[in-house]
Each structure stands twice: as C-alpha cells, then as structure tokens.
Design a protein around this motif. Structure first.
Motif, PDB file in Angstrom:
ATOM      1  N   THR A 242       7.447  -5.413  -7.484  1.00  0.00           N
ATOM      2  CA  THR A 242       6.143  -5.804  -7.844  1.00  0.00           C
ATOM      3  C   THR A 242       5.420  -5.612  -6.316  1.00  0.00           C
ATOM      4  OG1 THR A 242       6.313  -7.863  -7.754  1.00  0.00           O
ATOM      5  CG2 THR A 242       6.323  -6.860  -9.683  1.00  0.00           C
ATOM      6  N   MET A 243       4.139  -5.138  -6.325  1.00  0.00           N
ATOM      7  CA  MET A 243       3.439  -5.283  -5.304  1.00  0.00           C
ATOM      8  C   MET A 243       2.074  -5.745  -5.533  1.00  0.00           C
ATOM      9  SD  MET A 243       2.627  -2.626  -2.342  1.00  0.00           S
ATOM     10  CE  MET A 243       2.120  -3.207  -0.512  1.00  0.00           C
ATOM     11  N   ASP A 244       1.568  -6.998  -5.131  1.00  0.00           N
ATOM     12  CA  ASP A 244       0.163  -7.378  -5.398  1.00  0.00           C
ATOM     13  C   ASP A 244      -0.439  -7.249  -3.830  1.00  0.00           C
ATOM     14  OD1 ASP A 244       0.797  -8.383  -7.736  1.00  0.00           O
ATOM     15  OD2 ASP A 244       1.911  -9.842  -6.956  1.00  0.00           O
ATOM     16  N   PHE A 245      -1.769  -6.993  -3.984  1.00  0.00           N
ATOM     17  CA  PHE A 245      -2.602  -6.951  -2.871  1.00  0.00           C
ATOM     18  C   PHE A 245      -3.916  -7.733  -3.145  1.00  0.00           C
ATOM     19  CE2 PHE A 245      -5.790  -4.837  -0.180  1.00  0.00           C
ATOM     20  CZ  PHE A 245      -5.013  -4.518   1.109  1.00  0.00           C
ATOM     21  N   TRP A 246      -4.434  -8.527  -1.940  1.00  0.00           N
ATOM     22  CA  TRP A 246      -5.526  -9.318  -1.714  1.00  0.00           C
ATOM     23  C   TRP A 246      -6.339  -8.694  -0.766  1.00  0.00           C
ATOM     24  CZ3 TRP A 246      -0.842 -11.214  -2.442  1.00  0.00           C
ATOM     25  CH2 TRP A 246      -0.652 -11.917  -3.704  1.00  0.00           C
ATOM     26  N   LYS A 247      -7.665  -8.142  -0.925  1.00  0.00           N
ATOM     27  CA  LYS A 247      -8.484  -7.564  -0.056  1.00  0.00           C
ATOM     28  C   LYS A 247      -8.823  -8.624   0.743  1.00  0.00           C
ATOM     29  CE  LYS A 247     -10.378  -3.271  -2.217  1.00  0.00           C
ATOM     30  NZ  LYS A 247     -11.737  -2.756  -2.786  1.00  0.00           N
ATOM     31  N   ALA A 248      -9.340  -8.139   2.202  1.00  0.00           N
ATOM     32  CA  ALA A 248      -9.742  -9.620   2.906  1.00  0.00           C
ATOM     33  C   ALA A 248     -11.042 -10.078   2.356  1.00  0.00           C
ATOM     34  CB  ALA A 248     -10.098  -8.882   4.379  1.00  0.00           C
ATOM     35  N   ASN A 249     -11.118 -11.539   2.402  1.00  0.00           N
ATOM     36  CA  ASN A 249     -12.148 -12.097   2.000  1.00  0.00           C
ATOM     37  C   ASN A 249     -12.271 -12.212   0.293  1.00  0.00           C
ATOM     38  OD1 ASN A 249     -12.733 -13.043   4.519  1.00  0.00           O
ATOM     39  ND2 ASN A 249     -14.160 -10.983   4.695  1.00  0.00           N
ATOM     40  N   ASN A 250     -11.467 -11.883  -0.292  1.00  0.00           N
ATOM     41  CA  ASN A 250     -11.345 -11.804  -1.735  1.00  0.00           C
ATOM     42  C   ASN A 250      -9.999 -12.635  -2.434  1.00  0.00           C
ATOM     43  OD1 ASN A 250     -11.613 -11.099  -4.637  1.00  0.00           O
ATOM     44  ND2 ASN A 250     -12.174  -8.982  -4.048  1.00  0.00           N
ATOM     45  N   GLN A 251     -10.490 -13.299  -3.356  1.00  0.00           N
ATOM     46  CA  GLN A 251      -9.291 -14.076  -3.735  1.00  0.00           C
ATOM     47  C   GLN A 251      -8.738 -13.573  -4.935  1.00  0.00           C
ATOM     48  OE1 GLN A 251      -8.033 -17.011  -2.483  1.00  0.00           O
ATOM     49  NE2 GLN A 251      -9.610 -16.592  -0.982  1.00  0.00           N
ATOM     50  N   ASN A 252      -9.193 -12.118  -5.347  1.00  0.00           N
ATOM     51  CA  ASN A 252      -8.809 -11.493  -6.555  1.00  0.00           C
ATOM     52  C   ASN A 252      -7.618 -10.659  -6.216  1.00  0.00           C
ATOM     53  OD1 ASN A 252     -10.834 -12.550  -8.252  1.00  0.00           O
ATOM     54  ND2 ASN A 252     -12.172 -10.846  -7.605  1.00  0.00           N
ATOM     55  N   LYS A 253      -6.532 -10.815  -6.964  1.00  0.00           N
ATOM     56  CA  LYS A 253      -5.230  -9.982  -6.721  1.00  0.00           C
ATOM     57  C   LYS A 253      -5.364  -8.842  -7.572  1.00  0.00           C
ATOM     58  CE  LYS A 253      -1.517 -11.474  -9.104  1.00  0.00           C
ATOM     59  NZ  LYS A 253      -0.261 -12.209  -9.610  1.00  0.00           N
ATOM     60  N   ILE A 254      -4.863  -7.839  -6.805  1.00  0.00           N
ATOM     61  CA  ILE A 254      -4.743  -6.285  -7.293  1.00  0.00           C
ATOM     62  C   ILE A 254      -3.275  -6.233  -7.583  1.00  0.00           C
ATOM     63  CG2 ILE A 254      -5.215  -3.689  -7.103  1.00  0.00           C
ATOM     64  CD1 ILE A 254      -7.387  -4.803  -5.375  1.00  0.00           C
ATOM     65  N   LYS A 255      -2.660  -5.809  -8.622  1.00  0.00           N
ATOM     66  CA  LYS A 255      -1.436  -5.374  -8.742  1.00  0.00           C
ATOM     67  C   LYS A 255      -1.236  -3.832  -8.593  1.00  0.00           C
ATOM     68  CE  LYS A 255       1.401  -7.741 -11.443  1.00  0.00           C
ATOM     69  NZ  LYS A 255       2.036  -8.309 -10.365  1.00  0.00           N
ATOM     70  N   LEU A 256      -0.665  -3.606  -7.548  1.00  0.00           N
ATOM     71  CA  LEU A 256      -0.772  -2.099  -7.245  1.00  0.00           C
ATOM     72  C   LEU A 256       0.619  -1.388  -8.033  1.00  0.00           C
ATOM     73  CD1 LEU A 256      -1.120  -2.101  -3.372  1.00  0.00           C
ATOM     74  CD2 LEU A 256      -2.564  -1.413  -4.993  1.00  0.00           C
ATOM     75  N   TYR A 257       1.690  -2.050  -8.165  1.00  0.00           N
ATOM     76  CA  TYR A 257       2.627  -1.739  -9.250  1.00  0.00           C
ATOM     77  C   TYR A 257       3.619  -2.877  -9.750  1.00  0.00           C
ATOM     78  CZ  TYR A 257       5.429  -1.633  -4.680  1.00  0.00           C
ATOM     79  OH  TYR A 257       6.018  -1.934  -3.642  1.00  0.00           O
ATOM     80  N   ASP A 258       4.295  -2.570 -10.794  1.00  0.00           N
ATOM     81  CA  ASP A 258       5.197  -3.438 -11.360  1.00  0.00           C
ATOM     82  C   ASP A 258       6.225  -2.739 -12.101  1.00  0.00           C
ATOM     83  OD1 ASP A 258       6.636  -5.247 -12.853  1.00  0.00           O
ATOM     84  OD2 ASP A 258       4.743  -6.546 -13.301  1.00  0.00           O
ATOM     85  N   VAL A 259       7.253  -2.290 -11.563  1.00  0.00           N
ATOM     86  CA  VAL A 259       8.196  -1.341 -12.235  1.00  0.00           C
ATOM     87  C   VAL A 259       9.392  -1.984 -12.414  1.00  0.00           C
ATOM     88  CG1 VAL A 259       6.811   0.724 -11.811  1.00  0.00           C
ATOM     89  CG2 VAL A 259       8.508  -0.158 -10.120  1.00  0.00           C
ATOM     90  N   ARG A 260      10.380  -1.288 -13.457  1.00  0.00           N
ATOM     91  CA  ARG A 260      11.804  -1.612 -13.470  1.00  0.00           C
ATOM     92  C   ARG A 260      12.260  -0.289 -13.596  1.00  0.00           C
ATOM     93  NH1 ARG A 260      13.020  -6.892 -14.942  1.00  0.00           N
ATOM     94  NH2 ARG A 260      11.290  -8.166 -15.510  1.00  0.00           N
TER      95      ARG A 260
END
Length: 180
Positions: A74-92
């Motif tokens: 999995t990869m999560d990303f948080w833009k600078a100055n933003n608390q919202n998490k963006i899930k870039l991928y979640d794979v098996r």
C-alpha cells in the motif's frame, strides 16, 4: 477522484527526463521486520542521509529456498498542508509474477528498475539459500519520476508472505520536498 483513476493518471505521465527536477524524495524511515525465524539467516537495512539525499543500504540471507511469495503493498500520500490521506495503491499479488511483469505498470516499473540498478542480486524466483541479497546506495532518482510530483508525505507498507505466513514487513516513510 478514485484511487484507480489517480494511479492511471500517474502512470500516464511517467517519463524519463534529463532536466533537473524541482523536488527531492527524502526517506525518513526504511524499517524491515521479519516474522519467520526459520526463513531468514541474516537481515540488516539502514538509511544514510548524504548530500541532501537518502540512501538505503542493506542485505539479507535466507536459510532456505523460497519458491512462493505473495505480496501486499500500500502507498498513502498526504499533500503538504493537508491532513487528507490519498491512497495511491493497495494491491495484493504474486511477488514472483510481479518481478516478471512490473514493466506493465509504470509506477511499479520505477521501483523494480531502481532496485535492480542498486542490487547485485538476481531478483527472480525462487529466492536462493545462503545468497547475499544486498542493496547498495538505493534511492529514488527524481529523473525516473514524472516532471511534477506534489510536495507532501508518503508511507508505503509492503508485506511478503510465503506458505501463507507473514515473512517480512517493510515500512517506508518519507516526503517529497523542494530540491535545494
């Protein structure tokens, strides 16, 4: 925007470019924990910060041949100055198949090419007994990424399973910062 759309968008804009990037990928953590004591003989990975760049060095030796490897990443990303998490991928997926076909997905292709560039190991299945799988001065080369990557923080968690047992867990945390 759906995670699949974001991943496809990211893959469309991946290109190799020789111009200097306005960002740098900095790693704060690269931790490797192994769970199956009868599988791994030796393992040691660490980060070095040199000249405004993060490098990962390490090695792993197995006690036995490993033929089947499943992977959950999995990869999560948080833009600078933003608390919202963006899930870039979640794979098996099957990790052996992944190593053979990573070139079909632009984002994963970046990782595999990068790892292969910085290891002397044969990254194919089956994994060998008493073979030193080493990683030397591995880093994310910004020139391998799209020209624009947003500033922010990221975290990847990758788990490897063999014989349906969690064998290895790698957590990477870092950030995309202004290149100085």
């Amino acid at each position: 925007m759906s995670p699949l759309f974001r991943l496809l968008w990211f893959n469309l804009f991946i290109c190799v470019n020789t111009e200097e990037r306005g960002f740098r990928v900095k790693l704060d953590e690269f931790s490797v924990r192994y769970k199956v004591r009868d599988l791994i003989e030796h393992i040691d990975f660490r980060i070095a910060q040199i000249n405004n760049r993060s490098y990962v060095n390490g090695e792993m030796t197995l006690k036995c041949v490993v033929r089947d490897i499943d992977m959950h990443t999995t990869m999560d990303f948080w833009k600078a100055n933003n608390q919202n998490k963006i899930k870039l991928y979640d794979v098996r997926l099957d990790a052996c198949e992944f190593l053979r076909t990573a070139h079909r997905n632009g984002l994963f292709n970046i990782y595999v090419k990068s790892f292969k560039k910085h290891t002397k190991a044969d990254l194919n299945c089956p994994l060998k007994t008493n073979y030193n799988y080493s990683l030397r001065n591995w880093h994310m080369n910004e020139k391998d990424l799209p020209p624009y990557v947003p500033f922010g923080k990221f975290r990847t968690i990758t788990e490897y399973f063999t014989q349906q047992r969690l064998a290895l867990r790698i957590v990477t945390q870092g950030k995309v910062v202004i290149n100085k």
